[in-house]
Design an enzyme around this catalytic site. Sequence first.
Site: not given
Ligand code: 2PG
Ligand code: MG
Length: 410
Positions: A47, A154, A163, A205, A244, A285, A312, A337, A365, A388
């Site tokens: 995502s 996911h 999440e 995850e 999230d 999130e 994010d 990230k 992560h 996280k």
């Molecule tokens: C998120 C991440 C990790 P992705 O959205 O926060 O949990 O997902 O790495 O798929 O962007």
């Molecule tokens: Mg996210």
Amino acid sequence: MHMVETDQVQRVVLRKVYDSRGNPTVEAEITTRGGKVGRASSPSGASRGTHEVVPFPKEGVDAGIERTRERLVPRITGAALGGQSVFDATLHEIDGTEDFSVLGGNTATALSVAYAAATAEARDEPLWKAITDDPDVLPSPPALVGNVMNGGVHAVGGPAIQEFIAFVEAPTARAEVEAAVAVHREVGRRLRELLPKTALGKGDEGGWVAPLPDEQALEILAGACRTVGEERADRKVRVRPGLDLAASELLRDGHYHYRDRKITPDEQGEFVARLATTYDLAYIEDPLDQEDFERFAELTRRVGKGRLIVGDDLYTTSVGRLQQGIDRSASNAILIKVNQVGTLTDTLEASRLARRSGWATVTSHRSGETPDGWLAHVALALGSRGLKCGVLGGERIAKLNELVRIAGDA
Ligand code: 2PG
Ligand code: MG
């Protein structure tokens, strides 16, 4: 103060390796003149935010590796260790684009972290010390932001929300890990009780996947957090639910799409505000689309007190996007990230801006991970409020075990 570095980069190896989804990614290995080795591999998201750097050039992983071998490796061979910002600036200079589309953001990330790891090895120190601004203080362990139920992109057949998270705070890293694992187990127990004949799965995850509507899944999570929190209250362990929503993934044709309904952006704001207060969420999130600074700000005003409202996809670890968010009070926290920006130096800049503004950082992560532990060092080095990284699955528990290792918990 650190001693002046005398060690240098002797050999750089780049190799294609595979993440937890089996997709190719990049591992970098830097050997120093003194014979020390720093190694790191890069994760990959599913995502992904629109404003992230690209993980690989459009010609693929191999093209990114090949170009980096040709253009970068001769430049950095023989370079001194301990100059992270100079090294990262070289990555940018050689790539020459805003979004790392020549070398690939994942190639840059693996190299940037491997360089820090080689520096740490040469100094005979832990990695976090080579990254932090304040190497003389062992930072306190961050809260764990542990994903225990998966949905969205996911998972297959799960809730629409991506999440369902246990937000765990405790006096030691070990107590946090044990509580996060306990919530994962308790969610599994409750799901088996509710759906005794249904095959349950796990998502990307390592969280449970069950065919439940979002709010019912949240009820299960909240119940599990309460049970585990009550059991451990005398040990100063606090457990609260979080989400999230990865809302950009839910938005199509102006509406947020759930399993059995679709709602307008205003209704989405109302929905999340209600979930926040009904379930005492500690962590929210991406409750809204990655361009909706305004509704983010409204939600933060309404329910931001006493909980983290985290951007994010909204910020993608970018200083420019974060500054826009700060100017508008769009949230009170940013997800960090490394591979959204491609280097540790860019990551530190975003983290410093957040902290100067009194905002929290949560180091995260990606959904596709490798069994590396370096993420725990980044979280500590940045003084993050949260780490996280999921809970179960080898590539997730690797980060938690590394946190326990660094904290030196007996
Ligand atoms: C998120 C991440 C990790 P992705 O959205 O926060 O949990 O997902 O790495 O798929 O962007
Ligand atoms: Mg996210």
